[in-house]
Design a protein around this motif. Structure first.
Motif, PDB file in Angstrom:
ATOM      1  N   ASN A  57       1.032  -1.315  -0.407  1.00 53.75           N
ATOM      2  CA  ASN A  57       0.324  -0.554   0.115  1.00 53.75           C
ATOM      3  C   ASN A  57       0.445   0.866   0.179  1.00 53.75           C
ATOM      4  N   GLY A  58       2.016   1.144   0.328  1.00 51.99           N
ATOM      5  CA  GLY A  58       2.762   2.224   0.691  1.00 51.99           C
ATOM      6  C   GLY A  58       3.251   2.815   1.706  1.00 51.99           C
ATOM      7  N   PRO A  59       3.270   3.751   1.852  1.00 49.45           N
ATOM      8  CA  PRO A  59       3.962   5.499   0.303  1.00 49.45           C
ATOM      9  C   PRO A  59       5.217   4.099   0.162  1.00 49.45           C
ATOM     10  N   HIS A  60       5.631   4.596  -1.061  1.00 52.06           N
ATOM     11  CA  HIS A  60       6.584   4.142  -2.344  1.00 52.06           C
ATOM     12  C   HIS A  60       7.300   5.612  -2.652  1.00 52.06           C
ATOM     13  N   PRO A  61       8.498   4.724  -2.805  1.00 48.36           N
ATOM     14  CA  PRO A  61       9.377   5.781  -2.896  1.00 48.36           C
ATOM     15  C   PRO A  61       9.230   5.550  -4.319  1.00 48.36           C
ATOM     16  N   ARG A  62      10.587   6.845  -4.630  1.00 53.56           N
ATOM     17  CA  ARG A  62       9.486   7.540  -6.163  1.00 53.56           C
ATOM     18  C   ARG A  62      10.035   6.434  -7.626  1.00 53.56           C
ATOM     19  N   PRO A  63      11.472   5.546  -7.216  1.00 54.37           N
ATOM     20  CA  PRO A  63      11.511   4.839  -8.246  1.00 54.37           C
ATOM     21  C   PRO A  63      10.638   3.391  -8.121  1.00 54.37           C
ATOM     22  N   VAL A  64       9.544   3.289  -7.265  1.00 55.49           N
ATOM     23  CA  VAL A  64       8.517   2.612  -7.402  1.00 55.49           C
ATOM     24  C   VAL A  64       7.811   3.234  -8.223  1.00 55.49           C
ATOM     25  N   VAL A  65       7.384   4.402  -7.941  1.00 57.06           N
ATOM     26  CA  VAL A  65       6.313   4.799  -8.165  1.00 57.06           C
ATOM     27  C   VAL A  65       6.854   4.684  -9.541  1.00 57.06           C
ATOM     28  N   LEU A  76       8.881  11.689 -13.353  1.00 58.91           N
ATOM     29  CA  LEU A  76       7.763  11.961 -12.410  1.00 58.91           C
ATOM     30  C   LEU A  76       8.579  13.755 -11.730  1.00 58.91           C
ATOM     31  N   ALA A  77       9.120  14.415 -12.063  1.00 58.78           N
ATOM     32  CA  ALA A  77       9.620  14.998 -11.487  1.00 58.78           C
ATOM     33  C   ALA A  77       9.378  16.576 -12.544  1.00 58.78           C
ATOM     34  N   ARG A  78       9.365  15.880 -13.717  1.00 65.57           N
ATOM     35  CA  ARG A  78       8.489  17.309 -14.070  1.00 65.57           C
ATOM     36  C   ARG A  78       7.283  17.146 -14.481  1.00 65.57           C
ATOM     37  N   GLY A  79       6.278  15.921 -14.458  1.00 68.89           N
ATOM     38  CA  GLY A  79       5.055  16.107 -14.148  1.00 68.89           C
ATOM     39  C   GLY A  79       4.490  16.313 -12.475  1.00 68.89           C
ATOM     40  N   GLY A  80       4.977  17.372 -11.658  1.00 73.96           N
ATOM     41  CA  GLY A  80       5.741  17.908 -10.367  1.00 73.96           C
ATOM     42  C   GLY A  80       4.829  16.507  -8.721  1.00 73.96           C
ATOM     43  N   VAL A  81       5.678  15.223  -9.771  1.00 72.52           N
ATOM     44  CA  VAL A  81       5.501  13.832  -8.206  1.00 72.52           C
ATOM     45  C   VAL A  81       6.663  14.116  -7.929  1.00 72.52           C
ATOM     46  N   THR A  82       6.744  14.710  -6.814  1.00 71.26           N
ATOM     47  CA  THR A  82       8.332  15.048  -5.745  1.00 71.26           C
ATOM     48  C   THR A  82       8.190  13.934  -3.941  1.00 71.26           C
ATOM     49  N   GLU A  83       6.663  13.635  -4.744  1.00 71.39           N
ATOM     50  CA  GLU A  83       6.887  13.312  -2.893  1.00 71.39           C
ATOM     51  C   GLU A  83       7.053  11.464  -2.722  1.00 71.39           C
ATOM     52  N   ALA A  84       6.614  10.575  -1.972  1.00 67.35           N
ATOM     53  CA  ALA A  84       6.624   9.222  -1.943  1.00 67.35           C
ATOM     54  C   ALA A  84       4.638   9.179  -2.267  1.00 67.35           C
ATOM     55  N   LEU A  85       4.262   8.272  -2.792  1.00 69.59           N
ATOM     56  CA  LEU A  85       2.701   7.794  -3.655  1.00 69.59           C
ATOM     57  C   LEU A  85       2.316   6.801  -2.253  1.00 69.59           C
ATOM     58  N   THR A  86       1.342   7.034  -2.078  1.00 69.13           N
ATOM     59  CA  THR A  86       0.541   4.928  -1.824  1.00 69.13           C
ATOM     60  C   THR A  86      -0.226   4.581  -3.299  1.00 69.13           C
TER      61      THR A  86
END
Length: 134
Positions: A57-65, A76-86
């Motif tokens: 269920n996460g939260p997952h680190p960026r490589p997994v996301v 991910l960074a270009r898309g504005g996703v900088t945090e871990a996501l579930t």
């Protein structure tokens, strides 16, 4: 002379990376200690409930996301996703299919195709070189 083998240990951040989990979501005793190679192997072979839950269920680190979304970490960074996501947040993004995600998936597919092309070209060159030398 007897050789003494020191137990190899790693920082919690390294162990979390090897386990594919977000360090800040791990239990305090994991974050505050050190992890030996044997402990890491035991966690991989028979993960405790907290590790199974994090992987599920996460939260997952960026490589997994990035992997779950089919994009690069830079994408991910270009898309504005900088945090871990579930997992739930990742699934929501997949359902929404924002423009940046579609664009980054296309870019990633092109990068993979180019990598395959280069690998095939290099293999062809190596084969020709072997034939010349034979």
């Amino acid at each position: 002379m007897t050789s003494h083998q020191n137990t190899q240990t790693m920082k919690p951040a390294t162990a979390a990376k090897k386990l594919g989990v977000y360090l800040e979501a791990t239990p305090a005793e994991f974050r505050e200690g050190v992890v030996s190679r044997s402990e890491l192997s035991a966690l991989q072979a028979d993960p405790p409930e907290w590790l199974r839950e994090l992987r599920r269920n996460g939260p997952h680190p960026r490589p997994v996301v990035a992997n779950k979304l089919g994009v690069s970490i830079a994408g991910l960074a270009r898309g504005g996703v900088t945090e871990a996501l579930t997992t739930e947040q990742i699934e929501a993004l997949k359902q929404e299919e924002p423009e940046w995600l579609l664009r980054e998936r296309t870019t990633q597919a092109e990068v993979r195709k180019e990598a395959v092309r280069i690998k095939e070209k290099n293999a062809e060159r190596a084969e020709k070189a072997r034939e010349r030398n034979a």
